[in-house]
Design an enzyme around this catalytic site. Structure first.
Site, PDB file in Angstrom:
ATOM      1  N   SER A 124       0.834  -1.199   0.000  1.00  0.00           N
ATOM      2  CA  SER A 124       0.000   0.000   0.000  1.00  0.00           C
ATOM      3  C   SER A 124       0.870   1.252   0.000  1.00  0.00           C
ATOM      4  O   SER A 124       1.988   1.245   0.538  1.00  0.00           O
ATOM      5  CB  SER A 124      -0.854  -0.019   1.264  1.00  0.00           C
ATOM      6  OG  SER A 124      -1.402   1.245   1.507  1.00  0.00           O
ATOM      7  N   THR A 126       0.542   3.470   1.879  1.00  0.00           N
ATOM      8  CA  THR A 126       0.709   3.847   3.282  1.00  0.00           C
ATOM      9  C   THR A 126       2.154   3.648   3.755  1.00  0.00           C
ATOM     10  O   THR A 126       2.589   4.312   4.701  1.00  0.00           O
ATOM     11  CB  THR A 126      -0.294   3.073   4.179  1.00  0.00           C
ATOM     12  OG1 THR A 126      -0.290   3.643   5.480  1.00  0.00           O
ATOM     13  CG2 THR A 126       0.048   1.614   4.302  1.00  0.00           C
ATOM     14  N   TYR A 148      -1.852  -1.155  10.814  1.00  0.00           N
ATOM     15  CA  TYR A 148      -2.132  -1.675   9.470  1.00  0.00           C
ATOM     16  C   TYR A 148      -0.948  -1.414   8.539  1.00  0.00           C
ATOM     17  O   TYR A 148      -0.451  -2.321   7.857  1.00  0.00           O
ATOM     18  CB  TYR A 148      -3.403  -1.040   8.886  1.00  0.00           C
ATOM     19  CG  TYR A 148      -3.542  -1.295   7.403  1.00  0.00           C
ATOM     20  CD1 TYR A 148      -3.833  -2.567   6.932  1.00  0.00           C
ATOM     21  CD2 TYR A 148      -3.325  -0.268   6.470  1.00  0.00           C
ATOM     22  CE1 TYR A 148      -3.922  -2.810   5.565  1.00  0.00           C
ATOM     23  CE2 TYR A 148      -3.417  -0.507   5.110  1.00  0.00           C
ATOM     24  CZ  TYR A 148      -3.718  -1.785   4.664  1.00  0.00           C
ATOM     25  OH  TYR A 148      -3.795  -2.028   3.309  1.00  0.00           O
ATOM     26  N   LYS A 152       1.962  -3.929   6.444  1.00  0.00           N
ATOM     27  CA  LYS A 152       2.327  -3.889   5.018  1.00  0.00           C
ATOM     28  C   LYS A 152       3.842  -3.729   4.862  1.00  0.00           C
ATOM     29  O   LYS A 152       4.474  -4.393   4.047  1.00  0.00           O
ATOM     30  CB  LYS A 152       1.579  -2.755   4.304  1.00  0.00           C
ATOM     31  CG  LYS A 152       0.104  -3.015   4.160  1.00  0.00           C
ATOM     32  CD  LYS A 152      -0.156  -4.261   3.321  1.00  0.00           C
ATOM     33  CE  LYS A 152      -1.584  -4.735   3.387  1.00  0.00           C
ATOM     34  NZ  LYS A 152      -1.792  -6.067   2.808  1.00  0.00           N
ATOM     35  N   ASN A 198     -13.617   4.643   4.131  1.00  0.00           N
ATOM     36  CA  ASN A 198     -13.044   5.235   2.913  1.00  0.00           C
ATOM     37  C   ASN A 198     -14.059   6.133   2.230  1.00  0.00           C
ATOM     38  O   ASN A 198     -15.271   5.974   2.402  1.00  0.00           O
ATOM     39  CB  ASN A 198     -12.572   4.140   1.952  1.00  0.00           C
ATOM     40  CG  ASN A 198     -11.419   3.358   2.538  1.00  0.00           C
ATOM     41  OD1 ASN A 198     -11.560   2.181   2.834  1.00  0.00           O
ATOM     42  ND2 ASN A 198     -10.298   4.004   2.749  1.00  0.00           N
ATOM     43  N   ARG A 291      -9.009  14.563   9.989  1.00  0.00           N
ATOM     44  CA  ARG A 291      -8.982  13.232  10.601  1.00  0.00           C
ATOM     45  C   ARG A 291      -7.542  12.974  11.058  1.00  0.00           C
ATOM     46  O   ARG A 291      -6.597  13.130  10.258  1.00  0.00           O
ATOM     47  CB  ARG A 291      -9.417  12.194   9.554  1.00  0.00           C
ATOM     48  CG  ARG A 291      -9.457  10.764  10.066  1.00  0.00           C
ATOM     49  CD  ARG A 291     -10.099   9.823   9.053  1.00  0.00           C
ATOM     50  NE  ARG A 291      -9.338   9.695   7.822  1.00  0.00           N
ATOM     51  CZ  ARG A 291      -9.688   8.912   6.794  1.00  0.00           C
ATOM     52  NH1 ARG A 291     -10.814   8.208   6.844  1.00  0.00           N
ATOM     53  NH2 ARG A 291      -8.945   8.864   5.708  1.00  0.00           N
ATOM     54  N   GLY A 293      -3.983  11.691  11.652  1.00  0.00           N
ATOM     55  CA  GLY A 293      -3.152  10.778  10.864  1.00  0.00           C
ATOM     56  C   GLY A 293      -3.207  11.037   9.369  1.00  0.00           C
ATOM     57  O   GLY A 293      -2.406  10.491   8.617  1.00  0.00           O
TER      58      GLY A 293
HETATM   59  P1  NAD Z   1     -11.104  -6.886   1.217  1.00  0.00           P
HETATM   60  O1  NAD Z   1     -11.278  -6.909   2.693  1.00  0.00           O
HETATM   61  O2  NAD Z   1     -12.269  -6.564   0.369  1.00  0.00           O
HETATM   62  O3  NAD Z   1     -10.516  -8.297   0.725  1.00  0.00           O
HETATM   63  C1  NAD Z   1      -9.675  -9.085   1.520  1.00  0.00           C
HETATM   64  C2  NAD Z   1     -10.247 -10.499   1.504  1.00  0.00           C
HETATM   65  O4  NAD Z   1      -9.379 -11.327   2.294  1.00  0.00           O
HETATM   66  C3  NAD Z   1     -11.646 -10.584   2.117  1.00  0.00           C
HETATM   67  O5  NAD Z   1     -12.496 -11.297   1.238  1.00  0.00           O
HETATM   68  C4  NAD Z   1     -11.438 -11.344   3.430  1.00  0.00           C
HETATM   69  O6  NAD Z   1     -12.558 -12.143   3.739  1.00  0.00           O
HETATM   70  C5  NAD Z   1     -10.194 -12.159   3.104  1.00  0.00           C
HETATM   71  N1  NAD Z   1      -9.353 -12.525   4.255  1.00  0.00           N
HETATM   72  C6  NAD Z   1      -8.887 -11.725   5.239  1.00  0.00           C
HETATM   73  N2  NAD Z   1      -8.131 -12.434   6.102  1.00  0.00           N
HETATM   74  C7  NAD Z   1      -8.124 -13.718   5.638  1.00  0.00           C
HETATM   75  C8  NAD Z   1      -7.532 -14.909   6.083  1.00  0.00           C
HETATM   76  N3  NAD Z   1      -6.798 -14.962   7.201  1.00  0.00           N
HETATM   77  N4  NAD Z   1      -7.720 -16.040   5.369  1.00  0.00           N
HETATM   78  C9  NAD Z   1      -8.474 -16.023   4.246  1.00  0.00           C
HETATM   79  N5  NAD Z   1      -9.070 -14.916   3.773  1.00  0.00           N
HETATM   80  C10 NAD Z   1      -8.891 -13.774   4.463  1.00  0.00           C
HETATM   81  O7  NAD Z   1      -9.897  -5.905   0.904  1.00  0.00           O
HETATM   82  P2  NAD Z   1      -9.379  -5.313  -0.487  1.00  0.00           P
HETATM   83  O8  NAD Z   1      -9.728  -3.883  -0.523  1.00  0.00           O
HETATM   84  O9  NAD Z   1      -9.784  -6.180  -1.603  1.00  0.00           O
HETATM   85  O10 NAD Z   1      -7.821  -5.409  -0.253  1.00  0.00           O
HETATM   86  C11 NAD Z   1      -7.051  -6.517  -0.689  1.00  0.00           C
HETATM   87  C12 NAD Z   1      -5.624  -6.341  -0.223  1.00  0.00           C
HETATM   88  O11 NAD Z   1      -5.114  -5.115  -0.725  1.00  0.00           O
HETATM   89  C13 NAD Z   1      -5.474  -6.281   1.299  1.00  0.00           C
HETATM   90  O12 NAD Z   1      -4.283  -6.956   1.655  1.00  0.00           O
HETATM   91  C14 NAD Z   1      -5.350  -4.794   1.577  1.00  0.00           C
HETATM   92  O13 NAD Z   1      -4.644  -4.527   2.749  1.00  0.00           O
HETATM   93  C15 NAD Z   1      -4.604  -4.324   0.341  1.00  0.00           C
HETATM   94  N6  NAD Z   1      -4.824  -2.905   0.033  1.00  0.00           N
HETATM   95  C16 NAD Z   1      -6.103  -2.433  -0.089  1.00  0.00           C
HETATM   96  C17 NAD Z   1      -6.304  -1.088  -0.341  1.00  0.00           C
HETATM   97  C18 NAD Z   1      -7.711  -0.522  -0.448  1.00  0.00           C
HETATM   98  O14 NAD Z   1      -7.869   0.685  -0.328  1.00  0.00           O
HETATM   99  N7  NAD Z   1      -8.734  -1.319  -0.688  1.00  0.00           N
HETATM  100  C19 NAD Z   1      -5.220  -0.217  -0.496  1.00  0.00           C
HETATM  101  C20 NAD Z   1      -3.933  -0.734  -0.377  1.00  0.00           C
HETATM  102  C21 NAD Z   1      -3.743  -2.094  -0.114  1.00  0.00           C
HETATM  103  N1  UDP Z   2     -12.173  11.661   3.592  1.00  0.00           N
HETATM  104  C1  UDP Z   2     -13.177  12.550   3.931  1.00  0.00           C
HETATM  105  N2  UDP Z   2     -14.348  12.051   4.460  1.00  0.00           N
HETATM  106  C2  UDP Z   2     -14.567  10.730   4.646  1.00  0.00           C
HETATM  107  C3  UDP Z   2     -13.525   9.817   4.303  1.00  0.00           C
HETATM  108  C4  UDP Z   2     -12.345  10.322   3.783  1.00  0.00           C
HETATM  109  O1  UDP Z   2     -13.028  13.757   3.754  1.00  0.00           O
HETATM  110  O2  UDP Z   2     -15.636  10.333   5.148  1.00  0.00           O
HETATM  111  C5  UDP Z   2     -10.923  12.168   2.982  1.00  0.00           C
HETATM  112  C6  UDP Z   2      -9.659  11.831   3.738  1.00  0.00           C
HETATM  113  O3  UDP Z   2      -9.370  12.841   4.695  1.00  0.00           O
HETATM  114  C7  UDP Z   2      -8.624  11.765   2.599  1.00  0.00           C
HETATM  115  C8  UDP Z   2      -9.435  11.238   1.421  1.00  0.00           C
HETATM  116  O4  UDP Z   2     -10.793  11.531   1.720  1.00  0.00           O
HETATM  117  O5  UDP Z   2      -8.166  13.075   2.278  1.00  0.00           O
HETATM  118  C9  UDP Z   2      -9.278   9.745   1.176  1.00  0.00           C
HETATM  119  O6  UDP Z   2      -9.555   9.044   2.384  1.00  0.00           O
HETATM  120  P1  UDP Z   2      -9.682   7.472   2.428  1.00  0.00           P
HETATM  121  O7  UDP Z   2      -9.976   7.083   3.838  1.00  0.00           O
HETATM  122  O8  UDP Z   2     -10.633   7.005   1.377  1.00  0.00           O
HETATM  123  O9  UDP Z   2      -8.236   6.947   1.973  1.00  0.00           O
HETATM  124  P2  UDP Z   2      -6.782   7.186   2.651  1.00  0.00           P
HETATM  125  O10 UDP Z   2      -6.939   8.019   3.855  1.00  0.00           O
HETATM  126  O11 UDP Z   2      -6.331   5.825   2.960  1.00  0.00           O
HETATM  127  O12 UDP Z   2      -5.967   7.834   1.593  1.00  0.00           O
END
Ligand code: NAD
Ligand code: UDP
Length: 335
Positions: A124, A126, A148, A152, A198, A291, A293
């Site tokens: 990520s 992050t 979190y 990562k 989000n 918010r 962080g």
């Molecule tokens: P999501 O929660 O929709 O999907 C994750 C899936 O993994 C879910 O279906 C959950 O049931 C499954 N899971 C969790 N722990 C498990 C375990 N121990 N065994 C088996 N299954 C398990 O999340 P997503 O948004 O699809 O994200 C997928 C990956 O990408 C995650 O690792 C997340 O941290 C990473 N990621 C997501 C974002 C985002 O904004 N969505 C951004 C950066 C990184």
């Molecule tokens: N944000 C917001 N209101 C919300 C959720 C998010 O204004 O209810 C803003 C947040 O401050 C950031 C952007 O939207 O500037 C994206 O936030 P999100 O939580 O989706 O992703 P991340 O913080 O992980 O980038």
């Protein structure tokens, strides 16, 4: 030969499964449904007209996971399974470290046992922490501000160390920026539990009338309109990035790190405006305090992925808004 997709029932995993099946790959999905629902599997089949094997298995269950490898000819793994909420990770660090870190270790151990040494890992943006200035390149110093993010960063380190110990591994660490949007069919999309953290699921829930208004977290940042700037990426573009990463790790060894983003930063108010223009639906909002962080701006330099993976995003912010809305309005209660 199959690609194993852990967390394939989740938001990004389901879209990636569709792209892989459409590209002719055989896939096996493992998920414990801790953050997803079984219905998504039917939708993946419906969209692709293809079947695949599914195991309701927890990645932490070493024996069950090993059985999956014994029963299938797995060539590579895309590892999405993990917990992903920043706020929840602050409240429940043990859960987060346990699920995400132990999950990596058990998966890697089982893979090595079955001589499968190709993996794409979901990292990520992050991991760039709070101190780097965007656009962010892959070589910047890394840091985190919550459990979190730390899972990562540690995950990246774990896979780097595994490669150092055994040069047969081929590893892609993908740093996602802000995935939003949904499949253009409106049949699969993001289905968060409870109040969304989000921004896009929050906006669509306001638009559908489930929530009264959007809280915009701060308008006093050093950005063009004072609201936070992010690199929103359409989940289907992101899914396609995984296909390119899989192709890459099939033909090489070593650890490759790529940003997956558009390279463009949009503010919260840009997003609201684009959503309203793309859908014709009003999104009432109020400005509230920052918010904790959050940073002012976070967007990628995606040049490396273009050069080495021949991948770049194709969809616009309006496409993302339109597709998120189609998913939400066709499925007001999610799956
Ligand atoms: P999501 O929660 O929709 O999907 C994750 C899936 O993994 C879910 O279906 C959950 O049931 C499954 N899971 C969790 N722990 C498990 C375990 N121990 N065994 C088996 N299954 C398990 O999340 P997503 O948004 O699809 O994200 C997928 C990956 O990408 C995650 O690792 C997340 O941290 C990473 N990621 C997501 C974002 C985002 O904004 N969505 C951004 C950066 C990184
Ligand atoms: N944000 C917001 N209101 C919300 C959720 C998010 O204004 O209810 C803003 C947040 O401050 C950031 C952007 O939207 O500037 C994206 O936030 P999100 O939580 O989706 O992703 P991340 O913080 O992980 O980038």
């Amino acid at each position: 030969m199959s690609i194993l997709i852990t967390g394939g029932a989740g938001y990004i995993g389901s879209h990636t499964s569709v792209e892989l099946l459409n590209a002719g790959y055989d896939i096996v999905i493992v998920d414990n449904f801790s953050n997803s629902k079984p219905e998504v599997l039917n939708r993946i089949k419906e969209l692709t007209g293809k079947g695949f094997k599914f195991y309701e298995v927890d990645v932490l269950d070493k024996d069950a996971l090993s059985q999956v490898f014994s029963e299938n000819h797995i060539e590579a793994v895309i590892h999405f399974a993990g917990l992903k909420s920043v706020g929840e990770s602050v409240a429940m660090p043990i859960n987060y470290y346990y699920n995400n870190i132990t999950g990596n270790l058990i998966l890697a151990e089982v893979m090595a046992k079955h001589n499968v040494k190709k993996i794409v890992f979901s990292s990520s943006a992050t991991v760039y922490g709070m101190n780097n200035i965007s656009p962010l390149t892959e070589d910047l110093p890394l840091s985190t501000t919550n459990p979190y993010g730390s899972t990562k960063l540690m995950g990246e380190q774990i896979f780097q160390d595994i490669y150092v110990s055994d040069n047969e591994w081929s590893i892609a660490l993908l740093r996602y920026f802000n995935p939003i949007g949904a499949h253009e069919s409106g049949r699969i999309g993001e289905d968060p539990k409870g109040i969304p953290n989000n921004i896009m699921p929050y906006i669509t829930q306001v638009a559908v009338g489930k929530r009264e208004k959007l809280n915009v977290f701060g308008d006093d940042y050093d950005t063009h309109d004072g609201t936070g700037v992010r690199d929103y990426i359409h989940v289907v573009d992101l899914a396609k990035g995984h296909l390119k990463a899989v192709e890459k790790i099939m033909g090489t060894k070593g650890v490759k790190i790529y940003n997956l983003g558009t390279g463009i930063g949009y503010s919260v108010l840009d997003l609201v405006k684009n959503f309203e223009e793309a859908t014709g639906v009003k999104v009432p909002y109020v400005i509230t305090k920052r918010r904790p962080g959050d940073i002012a701006a976070c967007f990628s330099d995606p040049t490396k992925a273009l050069k080495e993976l021949n991948w770049k995003t194709e969809k616009t912010l309006k496409d993302m808004c339109k597709d998120s809305w189609k998913w939400q309005s066709n499925n007001p209660k999610g799956y």
